[in-house]
Design a protein around this motif. Structure first.
Motif, PDB file in Angstrom:
ATOM      1  N   LEU A  76       0.827  -1.210   0.000  1.00 32.53           N
ATOM      2  CA  LEU A  76       0.000   0.000   0.000  1.00 32.53           C
ATOM      3  C   LEU A  76       0.860   1.258   0.000  1.00 32.53           C
ATOM      4  O   LEU A  76       0.521   2.243  -0.666  1.00 32.53           O
ATOM      5  N   LEU A  77       1.950   1.232   0.728  1.00 29.16           N
ATOM      6  CA  LEU A  77       2.841   2.392   0.719  1.00 29.16           C
ATOM      7  C   LEU A  77       3.425   2.626  -0.668  1.00 29.16           C
ATOM      8  O   LEU A  77       3.574   3.775  -1.112  1.00 29.16           O
ATOM      9  N   SER A  78       3.728   1.543  -1.378  1.00 26.86           N
ATOM     10  CA  SER A  78       4.241   1.687  -2.744  1.00 26.86           C
ATOM     11  C   SER A  78       3.189   2.325  -3.653  1.00 26.86           C
ATOM     12  O   SER A  78       3.500   3.217  -4.449  1.00 26.86           O
ATOM     13  N   VAL A  79       1.946   1.891  -3.529  1.00 31.27           N
ATOM     14  CA  VAL A  79       0.866   2.461  -4.345  1.00 31.27           C
ATOM     15  C   VAL A  79       0.647   3.920  -3.975  1.00 31.27           C
ATOM     16  O   VAL A  79       0.472   4.781  -4.859  1.00 31.27           O
ATOM     17  N   ILE A  80       0.669   4.225  -2.689  1.00 33.88           N
ATOM     18  CA  ILE A  80       0.486   5.612  -2.255  1.00 33.88           C
ATOM     19  C   ILE A  80       1.616   6.493  -2.779  1.00 33.88           C
ATOM     20  O   ILE A  80       1.381   7.614  -3.273  1.00 33.88           O
ATOM     21  N   ASN A  81       2.844   5.999  -2.695  1.00 30.78           N
ATOM     22  CA  ASN A  81       3.977   6.781  -3.194  1.00 30.78           C
ATOM     23  C   ASN A  81       3.891   6.983  -4.704  1.00 30.78           C
ATOM     24  O   ASN A  81       4.212   8.065  -5.211  1.00 30.78           O
ATOM     25  N   LEU A  82       3.474   5.954  -5.449  1.00 29.04           N
ATOM     26  CA  LEU A  82       3.324   6.093  -6.895  1.00 29.04           C
ATOM     27  C   LEU A  82       2.237   7.107  -7.230  1.00 29.04           C
ATOM     28  O   LEU A  82       2.418   7.960  -8.116  1.00 29.04           O
ATOM     29  N   ALA A  83       1.107   7.041  -6.507  1.00 29.22           N
ATOM     30  CA  ALA A  83       0.027   8.001  -6.741  1.00 29.22           C
ATOM     31  C   ALA A  83       0.503   9.416  -6.441  1.00 29.22           C
ATOM     32  O   ALA A  83       0.195  10.357  -7.190  1.00 29.22           O
ATOM     33  N   SER A  84       1.275   9.563  -5.380  1.00 25.48           N
ATOM     34  CA  SER A  84       1.800  10.890  -5.046  1.00 25.48           C
ATOM     35  C   SER A  84       2.757  11.381  -6.124  1.00 25.48           C
ATOM     36  O   SER A  84       2.723  12.563  -6.517  1.00 25.48           O
ATOM     37  N   LEU A  85       3.610  10.481  -6.651  1.00 24.13           N
ATOM     38  CA  LEU A  85       4.544  10.851  -7.716  1.00 24.13           C
ATOM     39  C   LEU A  85       3.796  11.256  -8.983  1.00 24.13           C
ATOM     40  O   LEU A  85       4.118  12.269  -9.613  1.00 24.13           O
ATOM     41  N   LEU A  86       2.790  10.450  -9.347  1.00 18.38           N
ATOM     42  CA  LEU A  86       2.013  10.773 -10.557  1.00 18.38           C
ATOM     43  C   LEU A  86       1.255  12.087 -10.390  1.00 18.38           C
ATOM     44  O   LEU A  86       1.102  12.853 -11.345  1.00 18.38           O
ATOM     45  N   ARG A  87       0.780  12.352  -9.182  1.00 17.96           N
ATOM     46  CA  ARG A  87       0.063  13.600  -8.935  1.00 17.96           C
ATOM     47  C   ARG A  87       0.999  14.802  -9.054  1.00 17.96           C
ATOM     48  O   ARG A  87       0.594  15.891  -9.464  1.00 17.96           O
ATOM     49  N   SER A  88       2.277  14.615  -8.709  1.00 21.17           N
ATOM     50  CA  SER A  88       3.223  15.731  -8.744  1.00 21.17           C
ATOM     51  C   SER A  88       3.742  16.026 -10.155  1.00 21.17           C
ATOM     52  O   SER A  88       4.352  17.061 -10.391  1.00 21.17           O
ATOM     53  N   LEU A  89       3.512  15.093 -11.113  1.00 19.74           N
ATOM     54  CA  LEU A  89       3.957  15.336 -12.492  1.00 19.74           C
ATOM     55  C   LEU A  89       3.089  16.404 -13.145  1.00 19.74           C
ATOM     56  O   LEU A  89       1.912  16.542 -12.814  1.00 19.74           O
TER      57      LEU A  89
END
Length: 110
Positions: A76-89
């Protein structure tokens, strides 16, 4: 020490019958008290076993929850971090761009 023997009294006079009967009743009461004490000790032992069993079950449940939470938290932390990264693009970023591909590759190795 509890008295468990039977008292025998030689009947010499008339009044001694009542004394012997009183002694026999006392012996019966003492035996009943010993039986009750043993019953209470067995009940207390059963209660201790139940408490220890309940405590062991509680600890096993807590260990299981900790293990499951750890196993769920990591992905879940990996998914949350990926979502945060995609949101910051930036908004016009393509999914095939090198930064997105690099992030997805990093996620697949976790």
């Amino acid at each position: 020490a509890m008295f468990m023997g039977r008292v025998h009294i030689t009947l010499a006079r008339r009044g001694e019958f009542h004394f012997r009967r009183a002694v026999d009743l006392t012996v019966m009461e003492m035996r009943a008290a010993v039986r009750e004490r043993h019953r209470l000790e067995a009940t207390e032992a059963d209660q201790r076993v139940r408490l220890l069993t309940a405590d062991a079950a509680k600890q096993a449940r807590a260990r299981l929850i900790r293990m499951v939470m750890h196993d769920i938290r990591s992905p879940l932390l990996s998914v949350i971090n990926l979502a945060s990264l995609l949101r910051s693009l930036p908004a016009p970023t393509q999914l095939g761009s090198p930064s997105v591909v690099e992030s997805l590759d990093a996620l697949s190795t976790c």
